[in-house]
Design an enzyme around this catalytic site. Structure first.
Site, PDB file in Angstrom:
ATOM      1  N   GLN A  60       0.841  -1.195   0.000  1.00 28.27           N
ATOM      2  CA  GLN A  60       0.000   0.000   0.000  1.00 28.27           C
ATOM      3  C   GLN A  60       0.881   1.251   0.000  1.00 28.27           C
ATOM      4  OE1 GLN A  60      -1.869  -1.815   3.686  1.00 28.27           O
ATOM      5  NE2 GLN A  60      -3.671  -0.871   2.824  1.00 28.27           N
ATOM      6  N   VAL A 110       3.665   3.981  -1.347  1.00 33.17           N
ATOM      7  CA  VAL A 110       3.945   4.585  -2.657  1.00 33.17           C
ATOM      8  C   VAL A 110       5.404   5.044  -2.754  1.00 33.17           C
ATOM      9  CG1 VAL A 110       1.541   5.357  -2.942  1.00 33.17           C
ATOM     10  CG2 VAL A 110       3.219   6.932  -1.931  1.00 33.17           C
ATOM     11  N   HIS A 168      -1.430   1.160  -4.536  1.00 29.56           N
ATOM     12  CA  HIS A 168      -1.781   2.581  -4.389  1.00 29.56           C
ATOM     13  C   HIS A 168      -0.923   3.472  -5.289  1.00 29.56           C
ATOM     14  CE1 HIS A 168      -3.823   2.084  -0.175  1.00 29.56           C
ATOM     15  NE2 HIS A 168      -4.502   1.524  -1.150  1.00 29.56           N
ATOM     16  N   CYS A 172      -0.270  11.781 -17.095  1.00 29.07           N
ATOM     17  CA  CYS A 172      -0.864  12.923 -17.801  1.00 29.07           C
ATOM     18  C   CYS A 172      -2.364  12.975 -17.518  1.00 29.07           C
ATOM     19  CB  CYS A 172      -0.617  12.791 -19.295  1.00 29.07           C
ATOM     20  SG  CYS A 172      -1.345  14.157 -20.231  1.00 29.07           S
ATOM     21  N   CYS A 188      -3.783  12.775 -21.777  1.00 29.93           N
ATOM     22  CA  CYS A 188      -3.602  11.574 -22.610  1.00 29.93           C
ATOM     23  C   CYS A 188      -3.366  10.315 -21.767  1.00 29.93           C
ATOM     24  CB  CYS A 188      -2.473  11.777 -23.621  1.00 29.93           C
ATOM     25  SG  CYS A 188      -0.809  11.751 -22.905  1.00 29.93           S
ATOM     26  N   GLY A 190       3.095  -4.377   9.024  1.00 29.97           N
ATOM     27  CA  GLY A 190       3.050  -2.924   9.214  1.00 29.97           C
ATOM     28  C   GLY A 190       1.784  -2.260   8.720  1.00 29.97           C
ATOM     29  N   THR A 191       0.679  -2.987   8.788  1.00 32.38           N
ATOM     30  CA  THR A 191      -0.593  -2.373   8.408  1.00 32.38           C
ATOM     31  C   THR A 191      -1.685  -2.965   9.279  1.00 32.38           C
ATOM     32  OG1 THR A 191      -2.237  -2.067   6.667  1.00 32.38           O
ATOM     33  CG2 THR A 191      -0.849  -4.026   6.484  1.00 32.38           C
ATOM     34  N   SER A 192      -2.596  -2.121   9.704  1.00 33.28           N
ATOM     35  CA  SER A 192      -3.708  -2.643  10.494  1.00 33.28           C
ATOM     36  C   SER A 192      -4.705  -3.321   9.557  1.00 33.28           C
ATOM     37  CB  SER A 192      -4.385  -1.521  11.266  1.00 33.28           C
ATOM     38  OG  SER A 192      -4.880  -0.564  10.367  1.00 33.28           O
TER      39      SER A 192
HETATM   40 ZN   LIG Z   1      -0.197  13.839 -22.215  1.00 31.16          ZN
END
Ligand SMILES: [Zn+2]
Length: 242
Positions: free
Chosen positions: A99, A101, A117, A125, A128, A184-186
């Protein structure tokens, strides 16, 4: 004892899936969202991490992401990240669902990584929908796509769906696992919580590693309390120094 049982399950497993959350990165000094020093104490999520906030004020949102990118770029993967990369090398079928990033699992050497995540190092972008990686710190703000349109962080914001393909890969890996580690996550929040139920329903041994008991502790096969950077090396290598 949980540590010995879990070690035996891992040694016998041909398929292991791992779910990680902010706790493992907190040990590398990455601020977490929740908790006493959480990022949401300083900022309201609706002002920083929603499509609406970005539409209203892309510069402010980008400044916040750029600040986080610079914090993360100064952090290092810890012994927990490294232990999971080593576990991948010694397991026939392995998937790491995160989870987070921050990209620390990648830097530690993990390959079969499902960043459900998204990644703070990815840009997308707004027009596009092209995606690309950019590790520049700091960025020239706000960043733009080569088509000229505004780029956004390649992360999943509040109110947005998880990427469908990644999520179904996460479910497949979970359902196929003999051992499912939750680190490390609940995992109290759906859809992550759903993976734990899926693992149990599929017959996997579910082992939780966390600094404190969580809402899922009662449902798992065993809970190991302590920092991931200490517990994971002990779990995976019985000769590790404590
Ligand atoms: Zn673009």
């Amino acid at each position: 004892m949980c540590l010995e049982k879990a070690r035996a399950w891992i040694n016998q497993a041909s398929s292991i899936a791992v779910l990680t959350g902010a706790g493992i990165s907190a040990e590398s000094g990455i601020p977490t969202f929740r908790g006493t020093a959480g990022l949401w104490k300083q900022f309201r999520p609706e002002d920083r991490a929603t499509p609406h906030a970005f539409a209203r004020n892309p510069e402010t949102v980008w400044e916040w992401y750029d600040w986080r990118r610079s914090l993360i770029s100064q952090a290092q993967p810890n012994a927990g990240h490294l232990a999971l990369a080593e576990l991948e090398r010694s397991t026939p079928r392995f998937a790491l669902i995160t989870q987070n990033v921050d990209g620390l699992h990648q830097r530690a050497g993990s390959h079969n990584l499902l960043e459900v995540h998204g990644s703070i190092w990815k840009l997308r972008c707004t027009k596009c929908h092209r995606e690309w990686h950019d590790q520049t710190v700091p960025l020239m703000l706000p960043p733009h796509c080569e088509c000229g349109a505004l780029a956004r962080p390649g992360v999943v914001w509040f109110g947005e769906a998880l990427p469908r393909d990644l999520w179904s890969s996460a479910e497949d890996a979970t359902a196929a696992s003999d051992v499912f580690l939750v680190v490390g996550t609940s995992a109290a929040v759906y859809p992550a919580a759903g993976l734990i139920h899926l693992a149990r329903a599929s017959g996997a041994k579910v082992v939780e590693l966390n600094t404190e008991e969580t809402a899922i502790s009662a449902e798992v096969d065993c809970t190991l309390l302590g920092p991931a950077g200490e517990i994971l090396p002990q779990l995976l290598n019985p000769n590790a120094q404590t």
